[in-house]
Motif scaffolding. Structure first.
Motif, short mmCIF file in Angstrom:
data_model
loop_
_atom_site.label_atom_id
_atom_site.label_comp_id
_atom_site.label_asym_id
_atom_site.label_seq_id
_atom_site.Cartn_x
_atom_site.Cartn_y
_atom_site.Cartn_z
N UNK A 1 0.88 -1.18 0.00
CA UNK A 1 0.00 0.00 0.00
C UNK A 1 0.91 1.22 0.00
N UNK A 2 0.86 1.99 -1.08
CA UNK A 2 1.78 3.12 -1.23
C UNK A 2 1.03 4.41 -1.51
N UNK A 3 1.56 5.48 -0.97
CA UNK A 3 0.99 6.81 -1.15
C UNK A 3 1.13 7.23 -2.62
N UNK A 4 0.07 7.77 -3.16
CA UNK A 4 0.03 8.04 -4.60
C UNK A 4 1.15 8.95 -5.09
N UNK A 5 1.55 9.94 -4.30
CA UNK A 5 2.66 10.80 -4.71
C UNK A 5 3.93 9.98 -4.88
N UNK A 6 4.15 9.04 -3.95
CA UNK A 6 5.34 8.20 -4.03
C UNK A 6 5.27 7.27 -5.23
N UNK A 7 4.09 6.72 -5.49
CA UNK A 7 3.94 5.84 -6.65
C UNK A 7 4.30 6.59 -7.93
N UNK A 8 3.89 7.83 -8.02
CA UNK A 8 4.14 8.61 -9.23
C UNK A 8 5.58 9.11 -9.32
N UNK A 9 6.14 9.57 -8.21
CA UNK A 9 7.41 10.30 -8.30
C UNK A 9 8.62 9.61 -7.69
N UNK A 10 8.44 8.51 -7.00
CA UNK A 10 9.59 7.79 -6.44
C UNK A 10 10.05 6.74 -7.44
N UNK A 11 11.24 6.90 -8.01
CA UNK A 11 11.71 5.95 -9.03
C UNK A 11 11.75 4.50 -8.52
#
Length: 166
Positions: free
Chosen positions: A84-94
């Motif tokens: 379960x990951x925070x959407x900002x991290x899913x988008x911007x964390x390589x």
């Protein structure tokens, strides 16, 4: 005549007290009937009862602890949701975007949204497009609503319909 003034003062004092009490009661009532976290709690319980712990979930930050900590509302006494990951991290964390997801929306299983999150996903483009693509290939499973003062709380859980590998 002094008793007339005293009576007037007492009357005005009671009128002010009644006005303050009625105002306070109205304000207190508005706060007691609003339960903004009820939608979040219901969503977490739905996740606990319907979503596998091996599923990859895209969530907002306020769900993170409840899904990652033992005893959290989303896990109860069961296993945590390590994906379960925070959407900002899913988008911007390589590490998540390119590593775990391999830049493939098809690896996302569920998206748990609120209006602000949906707006970010739909309007930002760029790295958010991986979540937007998953959202475009999903179905709404459940929706929970609550009221928070002047704001409407709307939590939606989407299940991504996976495309078979080509």
């Amino acid at each position: 005549m002094d008793w007339g003034r005293d009576l007037l003062r007492v009357f005005l004092l009671f009128a002010i007290i009644i006005a303050i009490i009625s105002y306070d009661m109205k304000q207190a009532y508005n706060y007691t009937v609003q339960r903004p976290t009820l939608a979040q709690t219901d969503a977490l319980l739905w996740i606990r009862n319907h979503v596998s712990q091996s599923s990859l979930l895209v969530i907002n930050s306020y769900f993170y602890t409840d899904l990652h900590e033992e005893g959290g509302e989303g896990v109860g006494n069961g296993a945590i949701y390590p994906y379960a990951h925070i959407y900002w991290n899913v988008a911007y964390d390589p590490e998540l975007h390119n590593g775990l997801l391999k830049n493939d929306w098809n690896r996302i299983d569920y998206i748990v949204t609120d209006p602000g999150m949906l707006n970010d996903i739909r309007s930002r483009g760029g790295a958010m497009s991986i979540i937007d693509q998953a959202l475009n290939n999903s179905v709404l499973r459940v929706e929970y609503q609550a009221q928070d003062r002047d704001q409407h709380v709307d939590i939606r859980i989407y299940q991504v319909i996976h495309k078979p590998p080509s």
